[in-house]
Design a protein around this motif. Structure first.
Motif, short mmCIF file in Angstrom:
data_model
loop_
_atom_site.label_atom_id
_atom_site.label_comp_id
_atom_site.label_asym_id
_atom_site.label_seq_id
_atom_site.Cartn_x
_atom_site.Cartn_y
_atom_site.Cartn_z
N ASP A 195 0.83 -1.21 0.00
CA ASP A 195 0.00 0.00 0.00
C ASP A 195 0.87 1.25 0.00
N GLY A 196 1.94 1.23 0.77
CA GLY A 196 2.83 2.39 0.78
C GLY A 196 3.46 2.65 -0.57
N ALA A 197 3.67 1.58 -1.34
CA ALA A 197 4.25 1.74 -2.67
C ALA A 197 3.30 2.42 -3.64
N PHE A 198 2.01 2.51 -3.27
CA PHE A 198 1.08 3.28 -4.10
C PHE A 198 1.58 4.71 -4.30
N LEU A 199 2.26 5.24 -3.25
CA LEU A 199 2.75 6.62 -3.33
C LEU A 199 3.86 6.78 -4.36
N LEU A 200 4.48 5.68 -4.75
CA LEU A 200 5.57 5.73 -5.72
C LEU A 200 5.10 5.43 -7.13
N THR A 201 3.82 5.17 -7.27
CA THR A 201 3.27 4.79 -8.58
C THR A 201 3.11 6.02 -9.47
N GLY A 202 3.66 5.93 -10.68
CA GLY A 202 3.53 7.04 -11.61
C GLY A 202 3.26 6.61 -13.03
N ASP A 203 3.33 5.30 -13.29
CA ASP A 203 3.07 4.80 -14.63
C ASP A 203 2.40 3.44 -14.52
N ALA B 193 -12.81 7.84 3.57
CA ALA B 193 -12.39 7.93 2.17
C ALA B 193 -13.24 8.95 1.42
N GLY B 194 -14.51 9.04 1.79
CA GLY B 194 -15.37 10.04 1.16
C GLY B 194 -14.87 11.45 1.39
N TRP B 195 -14.29 11.68 2.56
CA TRP B 195 -13.70 13.01 2.82
C TRP B 195 -12.58 13.30 1.85
N ALA B 196 -11.69 12.30 1.62
CA ALA B 196 -10.57 12.50 0.70
C ALA B 196 -11.07 12.78 -0.71
N VAL B 197 -12.10 12.06 -1.11
CA VAL B 197 -12.66 12.26 -2.46
C VAL B 197 -13.28 13.65 -2.57
N GLN B 198 -13.98 14.07 -1.51
CA GLN B 198 -14.63 15.37 -1.53
C GLN B 198 -13.60 16.50 -1.61
N VAL B 199 -12.51 16.39 -0.85
CA VAL B 199 -11.45 17.40 -0.90
C VAL B 199 -10.76 17.36 -2.26
N GLY B 200 -10.40 16.16 -2.70
CA GLY B 200 -9.91 15.97 -4.04
C GLY B 200 -8.49 16.42 -4.31
N THR B 201 -7.74 16.82 -3.28
CA THR B 201 -6.38 17.27 -3.51
C THR B 201 -5.41 16.09 -3.46
N LEU B 202 -4.21 16.29 -4.00
CA LEU B 202 -3.20 15.25 -3.98
C LEU B 202 -2.83 14.90 -2.54
N THR B 203 -2.75 15.90 -1.68
CA THR B 203 -2.43 15.64 -0.27
C THR B 203 -3.49 14.78 0.39
N ALA B 204 -4.76 15.05 0.10
CA ALA B 204 -5.84 14.26 0.69
C ALA B 204 -5.75 12.81 0.24
N TYR B 205 -5.49 12.59 -1.04
CA TYR B 205 -5.38 11.22 -1.53
C TYR B 205 -4.17 10.51 -0.93
N ARG B 206 -3.07 11.22 -0.77
CA ARG B 206 -1.89 10.60 -0.16
C ARG B 206 -2.14 10.26 1.31
N ASN B 207 -2.88 11.12 1.99
CA ASN B 207 -3.26 10.80 3.37
C ASN B 207 -4.14 9.56 3.42
N LEU B 208 -4.95 9.38 2.40
CA LEU B 208 -5.77 8.18 2.30
C LEU B 208 -4.88 6.93 2.24
N VAL B 209 -3.85 6.98 1.42
CA VAL B 209 -2.93 5.85 1.30
C VAL B 209 -2.20 5.62 2.62
N LEU B 210 -1.76 6.69 3.28
CA LEU B 210 -1.10 6.54 4.57
C LEU B 210 -2.03 5.92 5.61
#
Length: 388
Positions: free
Chosen positions: A83-91, A147-164
């Protein structure tokens, strides 16, 4: 409950909060935050689902032979790393590798956990498994709005906090699991892959996999039908999911208590199939009536379907545990998970094709398939018992 049972339940709750985060917003993380095309994400998830099936058998067998707690702990740590490796995903290639590792760790964890459930589940580990399913739904219900909060905010930081948050959930589960005493392996020397040679058990696995398609009715087909074909308000999707989840949390343990033998498990499957036939016959009727009537039909159908899920799960818990040798619980339950795994992989496309592509006849056909499978299962269970 005893101490080990409480610890297993607490670890399960922590882990499934992470599952709720992923189930609700995992796809959106890869499409919105990473920027992968939806088609690539869907392809990667499908490949990961198929690839993870073998992990359940192999890791379940390993848990039988070397000790379940250590193997289960390893799968939780592997889940945190993946799951932590999700943060390294770019392709796409990186995404494919990471999502395959995450899916395999999750499937392997379910198989590795089963010897612990059998050992610490008391006289009726099937009932304890029912309790854990109720806890699973509670954890997902907690994770979903986060998770709905992260989707509602929609920022990259919010999504990364979701992964964390997903990583933290697996690590907390691993920490709690250390409170569970280890279990000495029971696997004897000799033939290793006995579950794959048990034809009657394999037949039950296939039939249970067909029944598992019903899980995609409430998570895939019904929401799409509600939004695309009925006048019911869109927010009813969350209401129906909350209703089904609440029924499972409140009544799964009670439903499992009455299913105390393989024969009772077969009968529970049959009742489940008939309940699914009724619910799949009601849902298409919501297309056409006014919003209030459509909403009422869908709520009733979801309640009936959720009751069918109680019976379906109770039957699966009983049959899969009762017909698995104690020394090969992980291996057998890993094999039994193949059916549900295939349903997870191919079920969404199937229910969309039937229910949305064919319309009302497709709903009726799906209900008939589930009912017929439920009626065949008691016969298959009797033959499997006789074969032992």
């Amino acid at each position: 409950m005893r101490g080990p049972q409480r610890a297993l339940a607490a670890a399960n709750l922590a882990f499934t909060v992470g599952s709720g985060l992923y189930l609700t917003a995992g796809v959106l993380y890869f499409t919105e935050a990473v920027g992968l095309p939806a088609a690539q994400v869907g392809l990667g998830l499908g490949v990961a689902g198929v690839g993870s099936l073998a992990a359940g058998i192999m890791i379940g067998h390993l848990a039988d032979r070397v000790g379940a707690r250590g193997v289960y702990l390893g799968t939780l740590l592997a889940q945190a790393v993946a799951d932590g490796a999700f943060l390294l995903t770019g392709d796409f290639p990186t995404f494919l590798v990471v999502v395959c590792l995450a899916a395999s760790a999750k499937t392997a964890g379910f198989a590795a956990r089963t010897p612990l459930i059998r050992h610490y589940g008391g006289d009726r580990p099937q009932e304890f498994r029912g309790y854990l399913r109720a806890v699973t739904n509670l954890g997902i219900a907690i994770g979903a709005p986060l998770a709905g909060w992260a989707v509602q905010v929609g920022t990259l930081t919010a999504y990364r906090n979701l992964v964390l948050g997903m990583v933290a959930a697996s690590l907390v589960a691993a920490a709690i699991l250390t409170l569970v005493p280890g279990v000495e392996p029971l696997a004897p020397a000799g033939r290793r892959w006995i579950a794959l040679r048990d034809r009657r058990y394999l037949l039950l696995t296939v039939l249970d996999g067909v029944m598992a398609i019903q899980f995609k009715v409430l998570t895939v087909a019904m929401p799409l039908w509600l939004i695309g074909f009925t006048a019911a308000p869109r927010w009813l999707v969350s209401v129906t999911m909350a209703t089904a989840t609440g029924i499972v949390v409140l009544f799964q343990v009670r439903a499992s208590r009455g299913v105390d033998s393989p024969a009772a498990g077969g009968r529970a499957y049959r009742r489940a199939g008939l309940a699914f036939l009724l619910s799949c016959s009601l849902i298409p009727l919501a297309a056409g009536p006014p919003a209030a009537v459509a909403a009422a039909i869908l709520i009733v159908a979801v309640m009936i379907h959720a009751v069918g899920q109680l019976w379906n799960s109770a039957g699966g818990f009983e049959v899969s545990f009762a017909l698995a040798p104690a020394h090969a619980t992980g291996q057998y339950l890993g094999v039994f998970g193949l059916g549900a795994g295939l349903a997870d992989t191919f079920g969404p496309a199937l229910v969309i094709w039937l229910c949305l592509g064919w319309g009302r006849p497709g709903w009726f056909l799906l209900g008939a398939i589930l009912a017929l499978t439920g009626c065949v299962l008691p016969v298959a269970v009797r033959r499997s018992v006789a074969g032992r």
